[in-house]
Design an enzyme around this catalytic site. Structure first.
Site, PDB file in Angstrom:
ATOM      1  N   ASP A 114     -28.248 -16.792 -22.307  1.00 11.51           N
ATOM      2  CA  ASP A 114     -28.535 -15.518 -22.989  1.00 11.51           C
ATOM      3  C   ASP A 114     -29.397 -14.621 -21.750  1.00 11.51           C
ATOM      4  OD1 ASP A 114     -28.615 -14.321 -26.038  1.00 11.51           O
ATOM      5  OD2 ASP A 114     -29.814 -13.510 -24.434  1.00 11.51           O
ATOM      6  N   ILE A 115     -28.973 -13.482 -21.530  1.00 11.77           N
ATOM      7  CA  ILE A 115     -29.586 -12.562 -20.694  1.00 11.77           C
ATOM      8  C   ILE A 115     -31.188 -12.083 -20.937  1.00 11.77           C
ATOM      9  CG2 ILE A 115     -28.824 -10.247 -21.693  1.00 11.77           C
ATOM     10  CD1 ILE A 115     -27.814  -9.778 -18.654  1.00 11.77           C
ATOM     11  N   ASN A 148     -25.396 -15.445 -35.969  1.00 10.87           N
ATOM     12  CA  ASN A 148     -25.551 -14.126 -36.524  1.00 10.87           C
ATOM     13  C   ASN A 148     -24.114 -13.499 -36.749  1.00 10.87           C
ATOM     14  OD1 ASN A 148     -28.162 -14.252 -36.250  1.00 10.87           O
ATOM     15  ND2 ASN A 148     -28.134 -13.555 -34.003  1.00 10.87           N
ATOM     16  N   VAL A 184     -23.175  -8.505 -30.820  1.00 13.39           N
ATOM     17  CA  VAL A 184     -21.932  -8.515 -29.897  1.00 13.39           C
ATOM     18  C   VAL A 184     -20.593  -9.095 -30.805  1.00 13.39           C
ATOM     19  CG1 VAL A 184     -20.716  -9.513 -27.796  1.00 13.39           C
ATOM     20  CG2 VAL A 184     -23.187  -8.781 -28.057  1.00 13.39           C
ATOM     21  N   HIS A 206     -20.102 -16.013 -31.237  1.00 11.21           N
ATOM     22  CA  HIS A 206     -21.138 -16.890 -30.263  1.00 11.21           C
ATOM     23  C   HIS A 206     -22.053 -17.678 -31.165  1.00 11.21           C
ATOM     24  CE1 HIS A 206     -22.656 -12.810 -30.765  1.00 11.21           C
ATOM     25  NE2 HIS A 206     -23.988 -13.221 -30.677  1.00 11.21           N
ATOM     26  N   HIS A 233     -25.609 -19.280 -30.879  1.00 10.49           N
ATOM     27  CA  HIS A 233     -26.885 -19.425 -29.734  1.00 10.49           C
ATOM     28  C   HIS A 233     -27.391 -20.805 -30.051  1.00 10.49           C
ATOM     29  CE1 HIS A 233     -27.797 -14.812 -29.711  1.00 10.49           C
ATOM     30  NE2 HIS A 233     -27.234 -14.760 -30.997  1.00 10.49           N
TER      31      HIS A 233
END
Ligand code: AMP
Length: 126
Positions: free
Chosen positions: A35-36, A96, A105, A109, A111
């Site tokens: 993750d950025i 999420n 987004v 995905h 996390h």
């Protein structure tokens, strides 16, 4: 209403190689990258390569091969990240989803968060 996938979302651009990512693991149907803006010492995002907007979309319409590949990738990422329960201290997996899930987004995905205690899951305000 059918699921609609926005092919201009940032993870679609990562999958097309249009923007860089810090890859942790890749398989036939799955990509995992850091993750950025990490929220924990370990913060990896695991995404299917197919165009699925959310976990429910993925679990409804992905092929068995994609689902197996994704699930096995979770193990690989946890192993690489040192958070598996048998060799580390565990982790939290979060997907999420949609407006109430506060998903930013619109490409499914998962996390993977760990490397410290993640605290209580959610605030009990319901
Ligand atoms: P969510 O709110 O569950 O949709 O989370 C989206 C996540 O994507 C956030 O934790 C962001 O920090 C992360 N993110 C956004 N852009 C990038 C990127 N280019 N590379 C890696 N992670 C990103």
């Amino acid at each position: 209403m059918p699921y609609t996938y926005d092919s201009q979302n940032i993870f679609a651009k990562i999958l097309r190689g249009e923007i860089p990512n810090s890859t942790v693991y890749e398989s036939e149907h799955t990509l995992a990258f850091k993750d950025i803006a990490p929220s924990a010492p370990v913060h990896v995002l695991i995404i299917p390569k197919g165009p699925y907007v959310s976990f429910d979309h993925f679990s409804a319409e992905a092929s068995d091969a994609e689902i197996v590949d994704f699930t096995r990738s979770v193990n690989e990422v946890c192993k690489i990240s040192g958070v598996r329960m048998d060799a580390g201290n565990g982790f939290r997996a979060i997907a999420n989803t949609g407006r109430d899930g506060v998903q930013d987004v619109p490409h499914f995905h998962l996390h993977i968060l760990g490397g410290r205690s993640m605290g209580r899951m959610v605030t009990k305000t319901a």
